[in-house]
Design a protein around this motif. Structure first.
Motif, PDB file in Angstrom:
ATOM      1  N   SER A 115      -4.846   2.966   0.322  1.00 43.29           N
ATOM      2  CA  SER A 115      -3.491   3.188  -0.202  1.00 43.29           C
ATOM      3  C   SER A 115      -3.214   4.678  -0.353  1.00 43.29           C
ATOM      4  CB  SER A 115      -3.340   2.534  -1.575  1.00 43.29           C
ATOM      5  OG  SER A 115      -2.808   1.250  -1.447  1.00 43.29           O
ATOM      6  N   MET A 123       0.863  -1.193   0.000  1.00 41.81           N
ATOM      7  CA  MET A 123       0.000   0.000   0.000  1.00 41.81           C
ATOM      8  C   MET A 123       0.893   1.233   0.000  1.00 41.81           C
ATOM      9  SD  MET A 123      -2.828  -1.014   2.858  1.00 41.81           S
ATOM     10  CE  MET A 123      -3.904   0.413   2.749  1.00 41.81           C
ATOM     11  N   ILE A 133      -9.529  -6.421   2.144  1.00 43.33           N
ATOM     12  CA  ILE A 133      -9.363  -7.120   3.423  1.00 43.33           C
ATOM     13  C   ILE A 133     -10.724  -7.305   4.094  1.00 43.33           C
ATOM     14  CG2 ILE A 133      -8.090  -7.145   5.616  1.00 43.33           C
ATOM     15  CD1 ILE A 133      -6.323  -7.360   3.103  1.00 43.33           C
ATOM     16  N   ASN A 170     -13.987   3.838  -1.435  1.00 46.10           N
ATOM     17  CA  ASN A 170     -15.044   2.934  -0.947  1.00 46.10           C
ATOM     18  C   ASN A 170     -15.040   2.881   0.579  1.00 46.10           C
ATOM     19  OD1 ASN A 170     -12.798   1.365  -0.447  1.00 46.10           O
ATOM     20  ND2 ASN A 170     -13.140  -0.014  -2.181  1.00 46.10           N
ATOM     21  N   PHE A 222     -11.353  -0.844   3.392  1.00 45.29           N
ATOM     22  CA  PHE A 222     -10.637  -1.918   2.705  1.00 45.29           C
ATOM     23  C   PHE A 222     -11.619  -2.921   2.097  1.00 45.29           C
ATOM     24  CE2 PHE A 222      -7.386  -1.583   6.456  1.00 45.29           C
ATOM     25  CZ  PHE A 222      -7.005  -0.311   6.038  1.00 45.29           C
TER      26      PHE A 222
END
Ligand SMILES: Cc1ncc(C[n+]2csc(CCOP(=O)(O)OP(=O)(O)O)c2C)c(N)n1
Ligand SMILES: [Mg+2]
Length: 649
Positions: A495, A468, A526, A520, A523
């Motif tokens: 990131s 990232m 993840i 968004n 993550f």
């Protein structure tokens, strides 16, 4: 004139003319005179030196770079080593590494950092370079060799060791490490670093730590140290007997599959691979680093393989009796954590310049340059062709996947976009030679599946380290290496928040990039992984802390578009497909760095790969979600194979 005093401490030569320079000045002059030669072409190896100054390098390497710049201006020439100021040392290494990758490892940068945190900030970059086998010369500054002022600011000062400094942490992360305690050691250190940087099998981070007093120390250098020196980038030839064995295995294969890795691209073996695939009909799948080995649309192209693969490549991988790995390191994503190549009798042929990779999966080891080996193998397999039946199956699988991609990427005007559509639009609206850059989050996997590569250098996803923060810094490196291509940087909000700062460097240097900032609110990657492993997306979205003490409140009021604008970039906000198209067109037409900000739903996924990635699940838990995830995990573990059977049997 040669001195009559015997050659002792403080002298390297009695026979050659010398030139008196500091260690830092000598380093800069040496680096400016390094050339490489490959396939008959010769050019300078170092594009320049990225740096941030502090104590340790400000008066050493910094003074040397200043003098180099002023001398060049007075002589109306280019500096020997152009200096570029970055914002964060880790990011500077990313820029350097991305540049080297775009240049097929034929050019590189040096990176200078100050004592202590400036230098340790480069550790992540060092690991990334070494994992991805990409050259970068790191010049961390070190505390005093003489130790007279110890402990100096930012010195580690261990109670049990006098010669350890924070820079020892570079040792396991570098393919070459040296520390120049005395000026006499500099030539050996620099020559050692050059050997590793220009060797395709060994390349990675080369680190030469320079104590702050040594950087500033004057010494009489033999003039020959600064002679133009040309390093040959080799194309090691395969052994004929090994090629004969490999060819025999291919000729006996009924369902062969090629796994193309980054080595195909670095070796410029793309055309050789395309011809070999056309000649034999063997389908070609690609790892992340290998995407672009065979362009989309080639009849034998079946796209990405492994955990983020296409259903076409993965179906073929599951049945293949012979896998020809070319320039791949077989990461867990490529082998789907050793579940992708599941024919019980599968055998491997591994073509690689690095013996480390060539012996993997128990394969026949062809230690050689990819292009040379493909051409030799191509001649050795003679008139071998896959069966018509196999060719038809490859066609059908590829067609089916292509239809799936077209379907999920289609954008209906007027609706907010999802990530598949954003990727599809960037792919369609960019020029074939433009480059897409990414590194971490959900987009690398989605790009691996969905992106249609139209140029061998058009796809740049850093997935050896998947770091990232690489995206913007790396995108700048790509654009500096390829100023005639637009660079689309796909960057998630996570990131972006880790390392947006290099936008300032892009503005400073007039390096135009087009970051597509996919917001968004946390993550997606993840979050999805967490859910699939029974951890309920815990701690993966950017939310206020709610009254029950959990991170489950409203979305945080961050405005990353405003943030990008504050760093000096132009920014366009897009919601619908029509707005996004206009934004891409405007960004392409502009000569300034232009960020396109788009909101997407983290719960829309790319089509499934029918594949797996080994991430262990808690063996005991009181949560039903974790228990059922563990049951699924155990099922996948049953089909995982160690793949160590010798292929030469
Ligand atoms: C430096 C670093 N820290 C942590 C990770 C683990 N990690 C991988 S993806 C990811 C989230 C990325 O978020 P974002 O950029 O918003 O992309 P999204 O998942 O939403 O697509 C994390 C934390 C990593 N790859 N690199
Ligand atoms: Mg995100």
């Amino acid at each position: 004139m040669a001195s009559t005093a015997p050659k002792t401490t403080g002298k390297l030569t009695d026979t050659e003319p010398t030139v008196r320079l500091t260690v830092a000045q000598a380093t800069v002059r040496f680096l400016a005179h390094q050339y490489v030669e490959h396939d008959g072409q010769q050019h300078k190896f170092f594009a320049g030196c990225l740096g941030i100054f502090g104590h340790g390098n400000v008066a050493g390497i910094g003074q040397a770079l200043l003098q180099d710049e002023i001398d060049a201006a007075e002589a109306s020439t280019e500096p020997g080593l152009k200096y570029v100021l970055g914002r964060n040392e880790q990011a500077m290494v990313h820029t350097a590494v991305a540049y080297a990758r775009q240049q097929d490892r034929h050019r590189a940068w040096a990176v200078t950092a100050s004592v202590g945190p400036g230098s340790t900030n480069m550790l992540t970059g060092a690991a990334l370079a070494t994992v991805n086998r990409l050259p970068v010369l790191l010049l961390p500054s070190d505390t005093f060799a003489t130790r007279v002022s110890s402990p100096v600011l930012q010195e580690l000062e261990l109670p049990d060791s006098g010669d350890v400094t924070v820079n020892d942490a570079f040792k396991p992360l570098s393919r070459y490490f040296d520390r120049v305690w005395r000026p006499e050691q500099l030539p050996a250190a620099l020559l050692g670093a050059m050997r590793v940087l220009t060797d395709p099998a060994e390349t990675g981070a080369a680190t030469v730590a320079l104590p702050q007093d040594v950087q500033a120390e004057a010494f009489d250098w033999p003039e020959s140290l600064f002679a133009e020196r040309t390093w040959h980038i080799a194309r090691p030839l395969p052994e004929p007997s090994v090629i004969a064995r490999a060819a025999e295995m291919v000729r006996a294969a009924r369902k062969p599959l090629i796994v193309a890795g980054g080595g195909v691209i670095y070796s410029d073996a793309n055309n050789a691979l395309a011809e070999f695939a056309s000649q034999t009909g063997i389908p070609v799948s690609e790892s992340q680093a290998g995407k672009g080995s065979l362009l989309h649309g080639h009849p034998q192209s079946v796209g990405a393989v492994g955990s983020t693969g296409t259903t076409a490549a993965n179906a073929l991988a599951g049945d293949a009796d012979v896998i020809i790995g070319i320039g791949t390191r077989y990461s867990d994503f490529t082998s789907a954590s050793r579940t992708a190549f599941n024919n019980p009798d599968v055998r491997f042929i591994n073509i690689n310049v690095a013996s480390l990779d060539s012996v993997k999966q128990g394969g026949i080891s062809v230690v050689a340059d990819a292009r040379e080996a493909i051409e030799s193998l191509s001649a050795a397999v003679g008139d071998f062709r896959v069966s018509d039946e196999y060719r038809t199956r490859v066609d059908e699988l590829a067609t089916e996947w292509n239809a799936t991609v077209s379907d999920v990427c289609r954008a209906d005007d007027g609706q907010p976009l999802n990530q598949n559509q954003v990727i599809g639009l960037v792919n369609t609206l960019s020029d074939p030679r433009d480059v897409v850059v990414c590194a971490a989050g959900s987009m690398p996997g989605d790009l691996h599946k969905l992106w249609r590569t139209r140029d061998r250098k058009g796809y740049h996803v850093e997935y050896g380290f998947s770091c990232m923060g690489y995206e913007i810094a790396g995108g700048i490196g790509v654009r500096m290496a390829a100023p005639d291509r637009d660079v689309f940087i796909m960057v998630g909000d996570g990131s972006y928040l880790m390392m947006a700062t290099e936008l300032v460097t892009a503005v400073q240097e007039g390096v135009k990039v087009i970051p597509v900032l996919v917001q968004n609110h946390g993550f997606a990657s993840i979050g999805g992984l967490s859910e699939s492993l029974g951890s309920q997306r815990f701690g993966t979205s950017y939310r206020y802390r709610s009254e029950d003490g959990r991170l489950a409140g409203d979305k945080l009021p961050v405005d990353l578009a405003a943030n990008a604008a504050s760093l000096g970039a132009d920014v366009i906000r897009a919601t619908t497909a029509a707005e996004f198209c206009d934004a891409v067109k405007a960004a392409k037409a502009s000569d300034r760095t232009t960020v396109i900000h788009v909101e997407t739903d983290p719960l829309t996924y790319a089509p499934d790969s029918h594949s797996w990635w080994d991430v262990p699940v808690s063996q005991v838990s009181t949560l039903a979600s974790t228990q059922s995830a563990y049951a699924r995990y155990v099922d996948w573990k049953k089909v995982q194979r160690p793949l160590v059977n010798p292929s030469d049997r």
